[in-house]
Design a protein around this motif. Structure first.
Motif, short mmCIF file in Angstrom:
data_model
loop_
_atom_site.label_atom_id
_atom_site.label_comp_id
_atom_site.label_asym_id
_atom_site.label_seq_id
_atom_site.Cartn_x
_atom_site.Cartn_y
_atom_site.Cartn_z
N TYR A 27 0.86 -1.20 0.00
CA TYR A 27 0.00 0.00 0.00
C TYR A 27 0.89 1.25 0.00
CZ TYR A 27 -3.31 3.40 2.08
OH TYR A 27 -4.08 4.50 2.36
N ASN B 125 -2.83 -5.72 -0.27
CA ASN B 125 -2.92 -4.54 -1.13
C ASN B 125 -1.52 -4.27 -1.66
OD1 ASN B 125 -3.37 -2.06 -2.30
ND2 ASN B 125 -4.02 -1.03 -0.42
N PRO B 126 -1.27 -4.23 -2.94
CA PRO B 126 -2.19 -4.18 -4.08
C PRO B 126 -2.48 -5.52 -4.75
CG PRO B 126 -0.01 -3.70 -4.87
CD PRO B 126 0.11 -3.99 -3.39
N THR B 127 -1.87 -6.62 -4.32
CA THR B 127 -1.90 -7.81 -5.18
C THR B 127 -3.15 -8.67 -5.03
OG1 THR B 127 -0.79 -9.22 -3.54
CG2 THR B 127 0.62 -7.98 -5.05
N PHE C 10 -9.13 -5.60 -5.44
CA PHE C 10 -7.93 -5.26 -6.20
C PHE C 10 -7.48 -6.35 -7.16
CE2 PHE C 10 -6.97 -2.66 -2.24
CZ PHE C 10 -7.46 -1.50 -2.80
N TRP D 275 -4.11 -6.85 -9.49
CA TRP D 275 -2.76 -6.34 -9.75
C TRP D 275 -2.32 -6.92 -11.09
CZ3 TRP D 275 0.59 -2.81 -8.36
CH2 TRP D 275 1.97 -3.02 -8.38
N GLY E 198 1.90 1.09 -11.03
CA GLY E 198 2.59 0.12 -10.17
C GLY E 198 3.66 0.68 -9.26
N ARG F 4 -2.59 -1.27 -10.52
CA ARG F 4 -3.61 -1.84 -9.63
C ARG F 4 -4.98 -1.35 -10.05
NH1 ARG F 4 -4.53 0.25 -3.56
NH2 ARG F 4 -5.69 1.78 -4.79
N ASN G 50 -9.15 -1.36 -9.30
CA ASN G 50 -10.22 -1.59 -8.32
C ASN G 50 -11.45 -2.01 -9.12
OD1 ASN G 50 -12.43 -1.30 -6.64
ND2 ASN G 50 -11.65 0.55 -5.66
#
Lengths: 477, 477
Positions: free
Chosen positions: B205, B254-256, B400, B402, B428, B442, B444
């Motif tokens: 994050y 977060n983020p994966t 999320f 990624w 990224g 990333r 959403n």
């Protein structure tokens, strides 16, 4: 020989660094020292040098080692503490004493020592209306993060209200925060390096001490007079300590209720210019004033003054919302810092505050509160005098009365004794860096309308008066 | 000679100290250096030594002086920055880029790069009911400060919910805060000394980077695999850097969107024991899980793990409320720190959260949200693949995704280009300390249901694809 001399110097440097962190309370008793590895790396020295320095400090009893865990500050390391840094840790004069007792108080506890109005004095009807209005608000209001600066209409409203006090601030110079305390906290992060010196009034709001200790700042107190800080002492501190920051209340001063005079305001600002001092003007009691006192921000125009406020005292402490007003480039940096440390602000709280403030009832509520406070101030002052408790001055406005107890009394003793009877008092030394307010007490006149406060006060004053008059005088005389 | 050698050493020490503060970003470009006086005093050196050191650094172009004001870090001081400390300041890959763009976004902006659900996905009806209930609450709820630990019934409810996840925590081990971010911020203040090293996942994050920079911590990144941190690298970092803290997400990362495996959880905890490492488990996405993933706090029982969470993602980000769960003696220290830096917590926000969570509709809302997210995840994943954008893994839950962009594309370029079209993306490298995620983005999935997101994405991918394939390859080949 050179190598040896340099090595000695380095060991001494490490020892002094640790001693100083202990003296400044950056490392308190029992705190873990940085690991040998990390200190060596941050000071660019060899681990062997740090090991040697730690061993010597351990031999001196300043620190001790826990096998497999590292080095820790010994409790007896305290003699290194300079008197001017941080109040003593005795729980009765600890800066957390009043806050924790007041915040943890039960339903039956009475709180003449706390710093806020009784619940029934708050604009409860306006708050209820504002909540019902929020219940009908659009989805974004209910669930979204606030914008980085905070709710635009509230900032516009604040800008207009500031203008009424002679303070010119555009809405984009105003950043909303979660509280007055968070405002000062963000400013300390923004402006201070660990070890920087900060000047506060002596006495001042006790939480300034706690907050500055959390920032590892050195704290210096300037004696406070009924018209503002003692200017001679102020100049002396600037020359001796070069503080980075001065935190004060210019409207209604906490705990004394004093008001800054224009003459002293002008002198303070001239000195600030000369010594490159930044001033944080904490104005959270502004709305209690009958007549607007001079504000440093009004004279200075946000060149070196930062103005902060909140709505906790007049509107609600439950909905957290405060603000910072500063020059635009500082606001930019503060915004990044606010995002980093608390992400978006509390949009719901800001909406609630805006709804209440734009409610027609709010100004009337403020006027009524001022009248009510004046009446309570007169009554409480007169009743205290009857008990031999003397106000340091008769405040023009606000809720605080700073009083001297009858001779020889220790306010901390009285406070401990009253606490057993479920009355929370605010003994003088929690406000005093120099611990020179042993015989003082701060009373919140709005919280003294319950007869039990007076019963307990009378009892404890009698109780403490008897032995302290007889014993010390007998021994001394 | 000894004197001279010592003096040289001292000057070098000051120069290295300043260089290191610049390298660690404790002093950013344009930042003011500590005054000669304060640095001399804190390092226990003579002002002349500091002056000499500053003059040499100025001669090197690392800092510059503003007459009458002091010394400042030069912009060109950056070559001293170690690659591993802090992302580059290029605004597109700055940790504030995504947060500020998302928080400042207008009504028309689309935000597939942001970290929260669309407003319409939140439990708006429950929120409205809770606000109406608050409007009828007793006066204390409306206006009073929260208690230091925060609303007891909410802490009891959290304790029960933790038990469902296998985490045993009594209500007095739980402290409410203003947000997940404030939780980590308080923990950093409580546990870190300036200069301490903190390990984060790479990627992680982005705000962890910003927050840790605000704490003057050294940051080290551990490569993240689909099952948790790379254990080999983790062990190596512990041996090399002795970090004080490791901050991670074990539920939905977060983020994966990855989930920590029990095997890696166990290895990480064993290593933490061995190297006296404290772990902050940031679990703010917990309520999106279909099945509960292993939690470090469940294995460890709060010996060296601290668990944090908030309600910003599933309930409301407008009412700020988060929490910290830790061992009791840490909670005691954290409480003092919370009072010092933000006084009482937001009682109103806690009451609101409690009302919503005890509302019968909330569990149903969570179940519906999970199903909705799974559906969006499948759809978005498949549509992205059609554009040549490849998910790094197919997450089990959360919002999320990624993804790796088609070869040679720079996510920051794409993000800048999309921003001109009012679409906010999350490139990224804002998540990557090593800046090794240039080709990642990333997404959403909950914010990608508007057709305009896909139009803009397709356009920018085409636009950026052309030149970057033709130019560098042509020159290189």
């Amino acid at each position: 020989m050179v190598e040896h001399g340099v090595r000695q110097t380095r060991i001494t440097l490490v020892m002094d660094t640790i001693r100083q962190r202990i003296a400044s309370r950056a490392l308190g008793p029992g705190a873990k020292l940085p690991s040998v590895r990390s200190l060596a790396s941050s000071m660019k020295l060899s681990p062997a040098t740090v090991v040697e320095a730690y061993d010597r400090l351990a031999a001196e009893g300043v620190i001790f080692s826990r096998p497999g865990s590292g080095f820790y500050v010994a409790n007896q390391a305290l003699p290194f503490t300079v008197a001017e840094v941080g109040p003593r840790t005795d729980r009765a004069v600890d800066p957390f004493w009043v806050s924790r007792q007041s915040l943890e108080a039960g339903e039956d506890d009475l709180k003449p020592g706390c710093g806020w109005l009784p619940q029934s004095w708050l604009p409860n009807d306006s708050l209820r209306r504002a909540l019902r209005k929020l219940a009908r608000a659009r989805e974004g209001t209910l669930g979204d993060y606030g914008s980085p600066l905070g709710l635009p209409p509230l900032r516009q409203l604040l800008s207009r209200r500031m203008a009424e006090k002679g303070i010119e601030a555009s809405p984009d110079q105003i950043m909303l925060t979660e509280s007055g305390t968070q405002s000062i906290d963000l400013l300390c992060r923004f402006l201070l390096e660990p070890g920087d010196t900060v000047m506060v009034d002596d006495p001042c709001y006790f939480n300034f001490h706690a907050l500055l200790r959390a920032h590892r700042a050195k704290i210096v107190g300037v004696p406070y007079t009924p018209a503002g800080p003692d200017v001679e002492a102020f100049a002396h501190i600037l020359r001796e300590h070069w503080p980075r920051l001065y935190i004060t209340n210019s409207g209604i001063h906490n705990p004394t209720g004093a008001v800054l005079s224009p003459v002293i305001a002008h002198k303070v600002l001239k000195l600030a210019d000369q010594f490159d001092l930044t001033i944080v003007e904490d104005d959270i009691f502004a709305d209690f004033e009958h007549m607007s006192a001079p504000r440093l921000a009004a004279f200075d125009g946000f060149d070196r003054v930062i103005h902060i406020g909140s709505f906790s005292k007049t509107l609600s402490a439950s909905a957290r919302c405060g603000f910072i007003i500063a020059k635009p480039d500082w606001i930019e940096g503060l915004t990044d810092l606010k995002i980093a440390t608390s992400f978006g602000g509390g949009r719901l709280a800001a909406e609630l505050v805006f709804n209440v403030m734009s409610d027609g009832g709010y100004r009337k509520h403020l006027e009524a509160t001022r009248v009510r406070l004046s009446k309570a101030m007169r009554e409480v002052s007169s009743k205290l005098k009857n008990l031999g408790v003397t106000p340091w001055l008769e405040p023009q406005a606000g809720m605080f009365l700073w009083c001297q107890l009858p001779e020889d009394m220790d306010a901390a003793d009285i406070a401990r004794s009253a606490l057993k009877r479920k009355v929370i008092l605010a003994p003088g030394n929690v406000f005093s860096l120099s611990q020179s307010a042993t015989g003082f007490m701060r009373f919140n006149v709005s919280q003294m309308l319950d007869a039990r406060v007076w019963d307990v006060l009378e009892e404890t004053l009698k109780e403490r008066f008897a032995p302290s008059v007889s014993r010390p005088h007998a021994t001394a005389g």
